[in-house]
Design a protein around this motif. Structure first.
Motif, PDB file in Angstrom:
ATOM      1  N   GLY A 157      76.204  -9.118 -13.817  1.00 51.05           N
ATOM      2  CA  GLY A 157      75.946  -9.266 -15.247  1.00 51.05           C
ATOM      3  C   GLY A 157      74.710  -8.489 -15.664  1.00 51.05           C
ATOM      4  N   ARG A 158      74.455  -8.501 -16.928  1.00 51.28           N
ATOM      5  CA  ARG A 158      73.276  -7.800 -17.446  1.00 51.28           C
ATOM      6  C   ARG A 158      72.038  -8.618 -17.162  1.00 51.28           C
ATOM      7  NH1 ARG A 158      76.483  -6.213 -22.664  1.00 51.28           N
ATOM      8  NH2 ARG A 158      77.434  -4.334 -21.846  1.00 51.28           N
ATOM      9  N   GLY A 159      71.086  -8.018 -16.521  1.00 52.65           N
ATOM     10  CA  GLY A 159      69.856  -8.715 -16.201  1.00 52.65           C
ATOM     11  C   GLY A 159      70.039  -9.772 -15.121  1.00 52.65           C
ATOM     12  N   GLY A 160      71.123  -9.720 -14.366  1.00 56.47           N
ATOM     13  CA  GLY A 160      71.345 -10.671 -13.285  1.00 56.47           C
ATOM     14  C   GLY A 160      71.851 -12.029 -13.724  1.00 56.47           C
ATOM     15  N   VAL A 161      72.220 -12.160 -14.998  1.00 63.17           N
ATOM     16  CA  VAL A 161      72.690 -13.447 -15.513  1.00 63.17           C
ATOM     17  C   VAL A 161      74.097 -13.263 -16.057  1.00 63.17           C
ATOM     18  CG1 VAL A 161      72.117 -15.399 -16.996  1.00 63.17           C
ATOM     19  CG2 VAL A 161      70.307 -13.911 -16.188  1.00 63.17           C
ATOM     20  N   GLY A 162      75.048 -13.027 -15.171  1.00 62.09           N
ATOM     21  CA  GLY A 162      76.411 -12.810 -15.590  1.00 62.09           C
ATOM     22  C   GLY A 162      77.119 -14.099 -15.961  1.00 62.09           C
ATOM     23  N   VAL A 163      77.926 -14.032 -16.995  1.00 60.22           N
ATOM     24  CA  VAL A 163      78.648 -15.213 -17.466  1.00 60.22           C
ATOM     25  C   VAL A 163      79.650 -15.675 -16.407  1.00 60.22           C
ATOM     26  CG1 VAL A 163      80.237 -16.083 -19.218  1.00 60.22           C
ATOM     27  CG2 VAL A 163      78.357 -14.592 -19.878  1.00 60.22           C
ATOM     28  N   LEU A 164      80.408 -14.751 -15.857  1.00 59.74           N
ATOM     29  CA  LEU A 164      81.413 -15.124 -14.861  1.00 59.74           C
ATOM     30  C   LEU A 164      80.744 -15.624 -13.579  1.00 59.74           C
ATOM     31  CD1 LEU A 164      83.957 -12.205 -15.351  1.00 59.74           C
ATOM     32  CD2 LEU A 164      84.020 -14.490 -16.338  1.00 59.74           C
ATOM     33  N   ARG A 165      79.642 -15.021 -13.219  1.00 64.90           N
ATOM     34  CA  ARG A 165      78.898 -15.442 -12.029  1.00 64.90           C
ATOM     35  C   ARG A 165      78.399 -16.873 -12.197  1.00 64.90           C
ATOM     36  NH1 ARG A 165      73.209 -14.435 -10.178  1.00 64.90           N
ATOM     37  NH2 ARG A 165      73.328 -14.440  -7.925  1.00 64.90           N
ATOM     38  N   ARG A 166      77.931 -17.196 -13.391  1.00 61.45           N
ATOM     39  CA  ARG A 166      77.425 -18.534 -13.674  1.00 61.45           C
ATOM     40  C   ARG A 166      78.577 -19.552 -13.739  1.00 61.45           C
ATOM     41  NH1 ARG A 166      75.090 -17.606 -18.478  1.00 61.45           N
ATOM     42  NH2 ARG A 166      76.838 -18.472 -19.569  1.00 61.45           N
ATOM     43  N   THR A 200      87.497 -12.156 -19.495  1.00 63.45           N
ATOM     44  CA  THR A 200      86.684 -13.086 -20.276  1.00 63.45           C
ATOM     45  C   THR A 200      86.607 -14.391 -19.499  1.00 63.45           C
ATOM     46  OG1 THR A 200      88.596 -13.989 -21.443  1.00 63.45           O
ATOM     47  CG2 THR A 200      87.490 -12.073 -22.453  1.00 63.45           C
ATOM     48  N   GLN A 201      85.860 -15.355 -20.004  1.00 64.48           N
ATOM     49  CA  GLN A 201      85.775 -16.644 -19.330  1.00 64.48           C
ATOM     50  C   GLN A 201      87.149 -17.295 -19.218  1.00 64.48           C
ATOM     51  OE1 GLN A 201      82.617 -19.449 -20.343  1.00 64.48           O
ATOM     52  NE2 GLN A 201      81.636 -17.812 -21.492  1.00 64.48           N
ATOM     53  N   GLY A 244      76.665 -10.167  -6.493  1.00 63.93           N
ATOM     54  CA  GLY A 244      77.753 -10.089  -7.461  1.00 63.93           C
ATOM     55  C   GLY A 244      79.077 -10.563  -6.909  1.00 63.93           C
ATOM     56  N   ALA A 245      79.055 -11.204  -5.728  1.00 62.76           N
ATOM     57  CA  ALA A 245      80.300 -11.672  -5.107  1.00 62.76           C
ATOM     58  C   ALA A 245      80.040 -12.970  -4.357  1.00 62.76           C
ATOM     59  CB  ALA A 245      80.845 -10.609  -4.154  1.00 62.76           C
ATOM     60  N   PHE A 246      81.107 -13.715  -4.116  1.00 64.93           N
ATOM     61  CA  PHE A 246      81.029 -14.986  -3.402  1.00 64.93           C
ATOM     62  C   PHE A 246      82.128 -15.049  -2.358  1.00 64.93           C
ATOM     63  CE2 PHE A 246      79.026 -15.970  -7.406  1.00 64.93           C
ATOM     64  CZ  PHE A 246      77.994 -16.820  -7.063  1.00 64.93           C
TER      65      PHE A 246
END
Length: 185
Positions: A133-142, A103-104, A171-173
């Motif tokens: 994330g779903r649709g390219g807007v992941g919470v963790l990514r953001r 989770t966050q 999906g990675a940094f």
């Protein structure tokens, strides 16, 4: 189908508009923004037919709350050379960490522990996998850039960049860590 009308309440076929058509016309005309003023006869008709509205007073209008200040994201790598060197395989990746399933709150906590451990080991580059994330807007990514800019993590990080497709893609940094001697940890 309703006839197209002209400003005066008369249709193209020169018939008077019904009450419903006049109401509809007023609603449409009120929603249109125009630079030209309406003809005087239309304004008079509008004033006669339009219901009187209460004018809001200054006391009834509450000011909008100020937006909460957000932490500035960490800057991209100071030298794009590091990012290019990692992508070309010239700079070793010390470790990687996958945030899937977190989770966050838990993701933020384990990310800090992971980065501190990698920093103590002397790793200079790590990969953090957030997922897209779903649709390219992941919470963790953001959230990752915000987390990297926070006061307790920022001293460890010199920058970050999206990973190459071979290392997880969007999906990675890559997270570039400072040398242990550069921080006051």
């Amino acid at each position: 189908m309703a006839a197209i009308t002209r400003p005066g309440g008369v249709s193209k076929k020169q018939r008077d508009l019904t009450t419903d058509e006049k109401k509809l016309w007023r609603r449409v005309a009120a929603s249109v923004k125009t630079r030209r003023p309406l003809p005087a006869e239309v304004e008079e008709a509008e004033e006669k037919l339009a219901p009187k509205r209460a004018v809001p007073t200054a006391a009834s209008k509450a000011p909008a709350p100020a937006p909460a200040p957000r932490a500035k994201p960490a800057p991209p790598p100071q030298h794009r050379g590091n990012e290019k060197r990692v992508r070309r395989g010239k700079l070793e990746i010390g470790a990687s960490f996958d945030l899937h399933g977190h989770t966050q709150e838990s993701g933020r906590a384990v990310l800090e522990r992971f980065l501190r451990a990698a920093h103590r080991r002397g790793d200079r580059t790590v990969i953090v996998i957030t997922g897209v994330g779903r649709g390219g807007v992941g919470v963790l990514r953001r959230c990752l850039p915000e987390w990297l800019a926070e006061r307790d993590i920022r001293p460890l990080v010199s920058g970050y960049a999206p990973a190459h497709r071979a290392h997880g893609g969007s999906g990675a940094f890559y997270v570039f860590l400072k040398r242990p001697s550069e921080t006051s940890d």
